[in-house]
Design a protein around this motif. Sequence first.
Motif, PDB file in Angstrom:
ATOM      1  N   ALA A  28       0.856  -1.179   0.000  1.00  0.00           N
ATOM      2  CA  ALA A  28       0.000   0.000   0.000  1.00  0.00           C
ATOM      3  C   ALA A  28       0.890   1.226   0.000  1.00  0.00           C
ATOM      4  O   ALA A  28       1.775   1.371   0.821  1.00  0.00           O
ATOM      5  CB  ALA A  28      -0.894   0.006   1.232  1.00  0.00           C
ATOM      6  N   ILE A  29       0.659   2.110  -0.940  1.00  0.00           N
ATOM      7  CA  ILE A  29       1.405   3.353  -1.005  1.00  0.00           C
ATOM      8  C   ILE A  29       0.500   4.447  -0.474  1.00  0.00           C
ATOM      9  O   ILE A  29      -0.551   4.731  -1.027  1.00  0.00           O
ATOM     10  CB  ILE A  29       1.841   3.683  -2.443  1.00  0.00           C
ATOM     11  N   GLY A  30       0.880   5.039   0.642  1.00  0.00           N
ATOM     12  CA  GLY A  30       0.079   6.088   1.261  1.00  0.00           C
ATOM     13  C   GLY A  30       0.205   7.400   0.509  1.00  0.00           C
ATOM     14  O   GLY A  30       0.999   7.555  -0.420  1.00  0.00           O
ATOM     15  N   THR A  31      -0.597   8.372   0.918  1.00  0.00           N
ATOM     16  CA  THR A  31      -0.569   9.677   0.271  1.00  0.00           C
ATOM     17  C   THR A  31       0.764  10.380   0.485  1.00  0.00           C
ATOM     18  O   THR A  31       1.130  11.255  -0.285  1.00  0.00           O
ATOM     19  CB  THR A  31      -1.699  10.575   0.815  1.00  0.00           C
ATOM     20  N   ASN A  32       1.505   9.976   1.507  1.00  0.00           N
ATOM     21  CA  ASN A  32       2.815  10.583   1.772  1.00  0.00           C
ATOM     22  C   ASN A  32       3.920   9.910   0.957  1.00  0.00           C
ATOM     23  O   ASN A  32       5.070  10.276   1.068  1.00  0.00           O
ATOM     24  CB  ASN A  32       3.140  10.522   3.263  1.00  0.00           C
ATOM     25  N   GLY A  33       3.573   8.904   0.134  1.00  0.00           N
ATOM     26  CA  GLY A  33       4.550   8.239  -0.714  1.00  0.00           C
ATOM     27  C   GLY A  33       5.363   7.177  -0.016  1.00  0.00           C
ATOM     28  O   GLY A  33       6.250   6.592  -0.602  1.00  0.00           O
ATOM     29  N   ILE A  34       5.070   6.900   1.242  1.00  0.00           N
ATOM     30  CA  ILE A  34       5.819   5.905   1.999  1.00  0.00           C
ATOM     31  C   ILE A  34       5.097   4.567   1.900  1.00  0.00           C
ATOM     32  O   ILE A  34       3.888   4.493   2.044  1.00  0.00           O
ATOM     33  CB  ILE A  34       5.965   6.327   3.474  1.00  0.00           C
ATOM     34  N   SER A  35       5.851   3.530   1.645  1.00  0.00           N
ATOM     35  CA  SER A  35       5.286   2.193   1.571  1.00  0.00           C
ATOM     36  C   SER A  35       4.716   1.796   2.917  1.00  0.00           C
ATOM     37  O   SER A  35       5.334   1.998   3.949  1.00  0.00           O
ATOM     38  CB  SER A  35       6.368   1.191   1.167  1.00  0.00           C
ATOM     39  N   GLU A  36       3.531   1.225   2.896  1.00  0.00           N
ATOM     40  CA  GLU A  36       2.885   0.821   4.132  1.00  0.00           C
ATOM     41  C   GLU A  36       2.777  -0.692   4.240  1.00  0.00           C
ATOM     42  O   GLU A  36       1.879  -1.211   4.862  1.00  0.00           O
ATOM     43  CB  GLU A  36       1.503   1.467   4.223  1.00  0.00           C
ATOM     44  N   GLN A  61       4.258  11.472  18.349  1.00  0.00           N
ATOM     45  CA  GLN A  61       4.143  10.065  17.979  1.00  0.00           C
ATOM     46  C   GLN A  61       2.896   9.834  17.136  1.00  0.00           C
ATOM     47  O   GLN A  61       2.899   9.001  16.235  1.00  0.00           O
ATOM     48  CB  GLN A  61       4.146   9.188  19.229  1.00  0.00           C
ATOM     49  N   LYS A  62       1.847  10.584  17.397  1.00  0.00           N
ATOM     50  CA  LYS A  62       0.629  10.471  16.603  1.00  0.00           C
ATOM     51  C   LYS A  62       0.887  10.880  15.153  1.00  0.00           C
ATOM     52  O   LYS A  62       0.411  10.233  14.219  1.00  0.00           O
ATOM     53  CB  LYS A  62      -0.475  11.325  17.217  1.00  0.00           C
ATOM     54  N   GLU A  63       1.655  11.936  14.949  1.00  0.00           N
ATOM     55  CA  GLU A  63       1.996  12.366  13.590  1.00  0.00           C
ATOM     56  C   GLU A  63       2.862  11.331  12.882  1.00  0.00           C
ATOM     57  O   GLU A  63       2.679  11.072  11.690  1.00  0.00           O
ATOM     58  CB  GLU A  63       2.702  13.726  13.619  1.00  0.00           C
ATOM     59  N   ILE A  64       3.790  10.726  13.616  1.00  0.00           N
ATOM     60  CA  ILE A  64       4.624   9.672  13.032  1.00  0.00           C
ATOM     61  C   ILE A  64       3.748   8.502  12.618  1.00  0.00           C
ATOM     62  O   ILE A  64       3.904   7.938  11.532  1.00  0.00           O
ATOM     63  CB  ILE A  64       5.722   9.226  14.023  1.00  0.00           C
ATOM     64  N   LYS A  65       2.796   8.140  13.455  1.00  0.00           N
ATOM     65  CA  LYS A  65       1.845   7.065  13.160  1.00  0.00           C
ATOM     66  C   LYS A  65       1.109   7.342  11.853  1.00  0.00           C
ATOM     67  O   LYS A  65       1.004   6.479  10.982  1.00  0.00           O
ATOM     68  CB  LYS A  65       0.846   6.926  14.303  1.00  0.00           C
ATOM     69  N   GLU A  66       0.608   8.560  11.707  1.00  0.00           N
ATOM     70  CA  GLU A  66      -0.159   8.916  10.517  1.00  0.00           C
ATOM     71  C   GLU A  66       0.710   8.932   9.264  1.00  0.00           C
ATOM     72  O   GLU A  66       0.294   8.451   8.210  1.00  0.00           O
ATOM     73  CB  GLU A  66      -0.818  10.279  10.725  1.00  0.00           C
ATOM     74  N   LYS A  67       1.924   9.455   9.378  1.00  0.00           N
ATOM     75  CA  LYS A  67       2.804   9.532   8.205  1.00  0.00           C
ATOM     76  C   LYS A  67       3.336   8.171   7.778  1.00  0.00           C
ATOM     77  O   LYS A  67       3.533   7.928   6.597  1.00  0.00           O
ATOM     78  CB  LYS A  67       3.955  10.496   8.469  1.00  0.00           C
ATOM     79  N   MET A  68       3.568   7.278   8.756  1.00  0.00           N
ATOM     80  CA  MET A  68       4.119   5.968   8.435  1.00  0.00           C
ATOM     81  C   MET A  68       3.040   4.922   8.167  1.00  0.00           C
ATOM     82  O   MET A  68       3.334   3.867   7.619  1.00  0.00           O
ATOM     83  CB  MET A  68       5.036   5.492   9.562  1.00  0.00           C
ATOM     84  N   GLY A  69       1.819   5.202   8.596  1.00  0.00           N
ATOM     85  CA  GLY A  69       0.740   4.245   8.371  1.00  0.00           C
ATOM     86  C   GLY A  69       0.844   3.011   9.247  1.00  0.00           C
ATOM     87  O   GLY A  69       0.490   1.914   8.824  1.00  0.00           O
ATOM     88  N   ILE A  70       1.366   3.180  10.463  1.00  0.00           N
ATOM     89  CA  ILE A  70       1.474   2.067  11.399  1.00  0.00           C
ATOM     90  C   ILE A  70       0.714   2.432  12.668  1.00  0.00           C
ATOM     91  O   ILE A  70       0.299   3.576  12.842  1.00  0.00           O
ATOM     92  CB  ILE A  70       2.950   1.730  11.713  1.00  0.00           C
ATOM     93  N   SER A  71       0.519   1.476  13.542  1.00  0.00           N
ATOM     94  CA  SER A  71      -0.254   1.728  14.767  1.00  0.00           C
ATOM     95  C   SER A  71       0.548   2.562  15.762  1.00  0.00           C
ATOM     96  O   SER A  71       1.775   2.596  15.723  1.00  0.00           O
ATOM     97  CB  SER A  71      -0.673   0.410  15.414  1.00  0.00           C
TER      98      SER A  71
END
Length: 106
Positions: A28-36, A61-71
Amino acid sequence: MKDFTKSSAITSFDLDHRVKVNLFRRTAIGTNGISETKNETNDTKETIALSLIRENPAITQKEIKEKMGISLVTVKRLMAKLQKSGRIQRKGSSRSGTWQVEEPKD
């Protein structure tokens, strides 16, 4: 929004020459271009987290979660591991402080 456009074969099994099973992993490629992809290595997650912290030392940490697409739990575990290994350090309070990336000494 995720864009499931890539699939890569993980492995293939030939069962008794009658049935062939191919296993695929969706990336899955997120809107930020990082592979999820869930099968990313910890080193990849660490590298991405460190680059996000370098870009914005006040990142949450919440922003990191959203940008990386992880919990969030995964982010907390990752940050604890990075702190324990001495790669990052928290400066200031837990609420209004910033992260500092400790560059390796060669």
